[in-house]
Scaffold this motif. Sequence first.
Motif, PDB file in Angstrom:
ATOM      1  N   ALA A 324       0.848  -1.192   0.000  1.00 58.98           N
ATOM      2  CA  ALA A 324       0.000   0.000   0.000  1.00 58.98           C
ATOM      3  C   ALA A 324       0.885   1.244   0.000  1.00 58.98           C
ATOM      4  O   ALA A 324       0.598   2.226  -0.690  1.00 58.98           O
ATOM      5  N   GLY A 325       1.975   1.186   0.745  1.00 55.08           N
ATOM      6  CA  GLY A 325       2.925   2.299   0.754  1.00 55.08           C
ATOM      7  C   GLY A 325       3.575   2.508  -0.600  1.00 55.08           C
ATOM      8  O   GLY A 325       3.860   3.645  -0.993  1.00 55.08           O
ATOM      9  N   THR A 326       3.801   1.414  -1.330  1.00 51.50           N
ATOM     10  CA  THR A 326       4.364   1.524  -2.677  1.00 51.50           C
ATOM     11  C   THR A 326       3.434   2.316  -3.585  1.00 51.50           C
ATOM     12  O   THR A 326       3.876   3.183  -4.349  1.00 51.50           O
ATOM     13  N   VAL A 327       2.140   2.038  -3.492  1.00 51.20           N
ATOM     14  CA  VAL A 327       1.167   2.743  -4.338  1.00 51.20           C
ATOM     15  C   VAL A 327       1.026   4.201  -3.895  1.00 51.20           C
ATOM     16  O   VAL A 327       0.939   5.106  -4.732  1.00 51.20           O
ATOM     17  N   TYR A 328       1.017   4.438  -2.588  1.00 56.13           N
ATOM     18  CA  TYR A 328       0.939   5.820  -2.107  1.00 56.13           C
ATOM     19  C   TYR A 328       2.143   6.634  -2.606  1.00 56.13           C
ATOM     20  O   TYR A 328       1.997   7.781  -3.027  1.00 56.13           O
ATOM     21  N   SER A 329       3.328   6.029  -2.547  1.00 52.68           N
ATOM     22  CA  SER A 329       4.524   6.758  -2.986  1.00 52.68           C
ATOM     23  C   SER A 329       4.489   6.987  -4.496  1.00 52.68           C
ATOM     24  O   SER A 329       4.972   8.011  -4.983  1.00 52.68           O
ATOM     25  N   ALA A 330       3.890   6.047  -5.238  1.00 55.19           N
ATOM     26  CA  ALA A 330       3.753   6.235  -6.677  1.00 55.19           C
ATOM     27  C   ALA A 330       2.845   7.422  -6.986  1.00 55.19           C
ATOM     28  O   ALA A 330       3.110   8.204  -7.913  1.00 55.19           O
ATOM     29  N   LEU A 331       1.782   7.569  -6.202  1.00 62.28           N
ATOM     30  CA  LEU A 331       0.885   8.705  -6.400  1.00 62.28           C
ATOM     31  C   LEU A 331       1.618  10.020  -6.119  1.00 62.28           C
ATOM     32  O   LEU A 331       1.506  10.986  -6.900  1.00 62.28           O
ATOM     33  N   LEU A 332       2.366  10.058  -5.040  1.00 65.32           N
ATOM     34  CA  LEU A 332       3.140  11.261  -4.725  1.00 65.32           C
ATOM     35  C   LEU A 332       4.187  11.522  -5.804  1.00 65.32           C
ATOM     36  O   LEU A 332       4.436  12.681  -6.182  1.00 65.32           O
ATOM     37  N   ASN A 333       4.798  10.475  -6.294  1.00 65.68           N
ATOM     38  CA  ASN A 333       5.771  10.570  -7.389  1.00 65.68           C
ATOM     39  C   ASN A 333       5.144  11.274  -8.588  1.00 65.68           C
ATOM     40  O   ASN A 333       5.686  12.244  -9.126  1.00 65.68           O
ATOM     41  N   LEU A 334       3.973  10.792  -9.005  1.00 61.67           N
ATOM     42  CA  LEU A 334       3.290  11.384 -10.153  1.00 61.67           C
ATOM     43  C   LEU A 334       2.936  12.848  -9.909  1.00 61.67           C
ATOM     44  O   LEU A 334       3.144  13.710 -10.775  1.00 61.67           O
TER      45      LEU A 334
END
Length: 524
Positions: A324-334
């Motif tokens: 879940a943290g991986t996806v959250y960080s991907a959103l912040l990345n974008l």
Amino acid sequence: MGSFEKSPSNVNNDYLGIKVRVFVGLAYDGVYRSRLTKGYGEETAKFVSSLQDDLWLAMEDIDGTEAHDIMLAEQGIITKQELKAILWALEKVRARLLEPNLSLEGGFEDIHEYVESQVISLIGMEKGGRMHTARSRNDQVALDLRMKLRSEIVETLGLSIDLMKTLHSKALGETSTLAPLYTHTQHAQAGVLAHYYAYYVEVLGRSCERLLDCYNRVNMSPLGACAVGGTSFPIDRNKTMKLLGFDGLVENSMDAVSSRDFAVEAVACLANLMADLSRMAEDLILWSTWEYGYVELADEYASTSSVMPHKKNPCPLELIRGRAGTVYSALLNLLTQVKGTPSGYNRDLQESKIPVKVSFEAVKSSLKVLQGVFSTLKINRGRLREAVEKGFSTAVDLAEALTMRHGISFRESNMIVGRMVMKLANAGKGMKDVKPEDLEKASQEVLGRVIRMSSKELESAVDPERCVSLRRSKGSPAPTEVRESLRNLRETISRLEAAHQSLSENLRKYKETLRRKVAQYLAS
């Protein structure tokens, strides 16, 4: 039809993809570098190239190119013979890209240059050099990403619906299974296990609705916007839009090439979905501990310890929580990528593919694992009942009974029962141990007068099954309400299945139509 043109003598490569090496120094005159006198240095070439990441979009790139060139021919911009040669070469490139153990190493900036270079190598510059007419990599990559996103959304929808169906099926068998409901990880009220399952189905349904809504904005064609300001060639954007199965156009050419809000929205939907999956995983992690003992994971969804022989660890569930943290960080990345780019295309957007790909991979794998976990989960119904009976999860039911039977305010009832619970807890007892004298003493202390209930009335008022069955509010865990909720959720699942089937069919039809058109031109 054609053959490979001779590679530059100082470059060791295998055209069409097997271990293509980085071009160094002056030797590389790639198809996009006529403005420059020198090629990239080795480190810069590696740094700039997105070729490995672009493999995720390779089939979409070829489909989009074929549709674009069919449109060019039908608009009279290229000849039918030129189209035939281009399509033949593109199918050769497609076949090689689908080979197992494909390895690509640098040499090209991206999948677009790679494919165009291979087409030119196969059929020559005179024909192959026409493939990219009236198009830019800018609208091309936006097209590829939108095409890939819609396929990923449809696949994620299917997996989410599968999990909803499994949870719904499990719920039907647990409408009478007592289970404690929690707030602040403390016993709150008595309920039934099916209520948990129905809750999971509802939140997954909302995530599916978000993805369906997002799909509508993803499925818009940017193709034909060219670099940023359109083209003077007489192209037909509507023709490629329809041929590729899009619902409409991203009309403004700047918007078409430079916006990635559709990708941000998709990953935001995934982040929300992943939060739900992580909470499900957390419930099961806690419930599978020795202290709770409510469930046991099947062996194929558990791990062991390298040193402690007794351990049965819920590692797949812990990884769902972690990813879940991986996806959250991907959103912040974008969001970080797009927040500072000026209007128009910027190379920063090359990086947007990576967080999107990572997010979908994390969510899809998590859905598959949870589907297996719930399908094989062993429920300890006796332990669930024991947890309800030993605690105070029917305390609020007693307070409600006092208000309804004796006409006192709910706050007064709440204070009386709170006083009783304090004394019972201090004595190491639970709600099932309450006696008439406990009520009499507590009411005297709180109200200054005695309220009486017989032993039988008190026993009935705190009986978990009776308490749950008396919950009259819609959506409560009363078995009758849960069964009604499950009937409604069955309708929700059916509606989502129909929507998913419609989207899947639309994607199948576009591919079938495109393949048929390609075959017709190749046979002409």
